[in-house]
Enzyme design. Structure first.
Site, PDB file in Angstrom:
ATOM      1  N   ARG A  70      39.667  90.079   7.338  1.00  0.00           N
ATOM      2  CA  ARG A  70      40.313  89.682   6.078  1.00  0.00           C
ATOM      3  C   ARG A  70      39.894  90.530   4.881  1.00  0.00           C
ATOM      4  NH1 ARG A  70      43.932  87.408   9.171  1.00  0.00           N
ATOM      5  NH2 ARG A  70      43.541  85.239   9.802  1.00  0.00           N
ATOM      6  N   ASP A 309      40.852  88.302  19.127  1.00  0.00           N
ATOM      7  CA  ASP A 309      41.824  88.007  18.068  1.00  0.00           C
ATOM      8  C   ASP A 309      41.201  87.052  17.050  1.00  0.00           C
ATOM      9  OD1 ASP A 309      44.084  87.951  16.505  1.00  0.00           O
ATOM     10  OD2 ASP A 309      45.339  86.893  17.953  1.00  0.00           O
TER      11      ASP A 309
END
Length: 436
Positions: A70, A309
């Site tokens: 992020r 993931d």
């Protein structure tokens, strides 16, 4: 990653059961580390410092080809420090960061800036996947040669997938000419209109579903184009039995590798009955028949690797009805334990194959990692296979807590992680001693 030169003094890790398929190691021995690299493997080697690892298992450090830290843009959910701390706690010594950040990693300056930040802030080796097309919008290709010069390891369309076969074909040709592998998120968004897998569980729960064909159609197209273009293509998060079989069919016909995830091999779509946004993920959890097909493909080497993931989300994005929640799970800290508990202990996967899929194989893919042979970087994971632990928010190093394993009891826990000869995660207590 900050400086990882390791200590100049030799460190002997004594008495661990070493499993390294790349070197043919599977037994109790010692590993000697010097100058950030593996200096020797064998019993009785003298060293100035010793680490008593008796009763533990030692593996080459895990390498995760698919993670979302992020950064930039959503550091409230994860940043380089927290993401790499979570990775280290899970035994990962190398991680590939996906490009669907804010802004998207589609320009050389953004890539080089993140590479430099990761060198300073990450506890583990962090690699950058740049965007395959501008803004991940599926139209104009990025300047891949410049992205490679800026430090990109590969290019990817992860998060959205490339919806135009023409754009994907041209992207593969360009990536091949630039010498960059391509990581592909295979999803036909004209079919992927639901929140969960379209099947019996979704129908009973009354939740709109996405058919398996959304993944299968896109996977087939990607593999055909990979064979035609000669590009080095990696299919990520394979979740259906048919997509796994398609990868197997194209083995030898294309330069293709593929991974699946811990959650697609240990969980099923029956979690839809919880009607909890925590359990929304993309691709969705599948029924047991798909899970068995994927596990079999992983066991047989048709699916090469496991990748997590790792996708942190803020609480307000997951504490919603299933159809409205953001898709994604945490993955780093629970990956090994979930797979060891759900597959190895159940006799569905050997420990050696799991280490190959988490360490050796992805380490070769990124280049020069995933081995304990002398001269290799001293990146390793020490694991207590007997330790049982319950996943809770308190146990997680991530800034987020959206793990599908919350409340579950797992077996096998990482107790120490070393990167370049330096301990970046240590739960071993007073096992380190100095010889006199």
């Amino acid at each position: 990653m900050s400086t990882r030169s390791g200590s100049a003094a030799e460190l002997a890790i004594r008495g661990a059961h070493v499993v390294d398929p790349s070197s043919g190691l599977d037994g109790v021995t010692d590993v000697v580390v010097r100058g950030g690299r593996v200096a020797a493997v064998g019993r009785g080697r003298p060293a100035a410092r010793e680490l008593d690892a008796s009763g533990l298992f030692l593996f080459p450090g895990f390498v995760d080809l698919h993670a979302h830290w992020r950064t930039p843009g959503r550091e409230d959910e994860e940043d380089l420090e927290s993401g790499s701390s979570a990775a280290a706690a899970g035994g990962f010594t190398g991680v590939v960061m996906m490009p669907n950040t804010d802004p998207v990693l589609d320009r050389p300056a953004l890539v080089s800036g993140l590479v430099r930040r990761a060198e300073r802030e990450s506890r583990v080796r962090a690699f950058v996947a740049a965007a395959l097309h501008a803004g991940l919008a599926g139209e104009r290709l990025t300047e891949m040669r410049l992205l490679k010069e800026a430090g990109a390891l590969c290019v990817s369309d992860d998060g959205l997938g490339t919806q135009s076969a023409g754009v994907l074909r041209n992207g593969m040709l360009y990536a091949r000419s630039a010498g960059l592998p391509v990581i592909l998120h295979c999803e036909d968004r004209t079919l992927a209109t639901g929140a969960v897998h379209e099947g019996a569980a979704a129908a009973l729960a009354g939740v709109p579903g996405t058919p398996a064909s959304a993944e299968d159609v896109a996977t087939a197209a990607a593999l055909v184009l990979a064979a035609e273009t000669g590009a080095r293509v990696h299919i990520t998060h394979v979740s259906t039995a048919l997509s796994a079989a398609l990868v197997g069919f194209f083995r030898g016909r294309a330069a293709v590798t593929a991974d699946t995830t811990p959650h697609h091999t240990t969980l099923t779509d029956e979690l839809v009955f919880a009607l909890d946004g925590l359990f929304r993920v993309n691709p969705p959890l599948r029924p047991g028949s798909d899970r068995e097909g994927v596990v079999g493909a992983l066991r047989d080497g048709i699916l090469d690797f496991v990748a997590t993931d790792h996708a942190p989300h803020a609480p307000e994005e997951k504490e919603l009805p299933l159809e409205e929640a953001a898709p994604g799970f945490l993955g780093h800290e629970t990956a090994f334990a979930a797979l060891y508990t759900g597959l190895v202990l159940e006799g569905r996967l050997s420990l050696g194959r799991l280490v190959e899929a988490m360490s050796c194989g992805p380490g070769r893919w990124v280049g020069g990692l995933g081995s304990l042979s002398p001269g290799s970087p001293a990146d390793l994971a020490l694991v207590d296979l007997g330790e049982e632990w319950t996943v809770s928010r308190r146990t997680l190093a991530s800034r987020s807590s959206n793990s599908p394993y919350l409340g579950r009891r797992l077996r096998g826990r990482v107790v120490g992680t070393m990167v370049g000869g330096e301990m970046v995660y240590d739960r071993m207590g007073a096992r380190l001693g100095v010889r006199t």
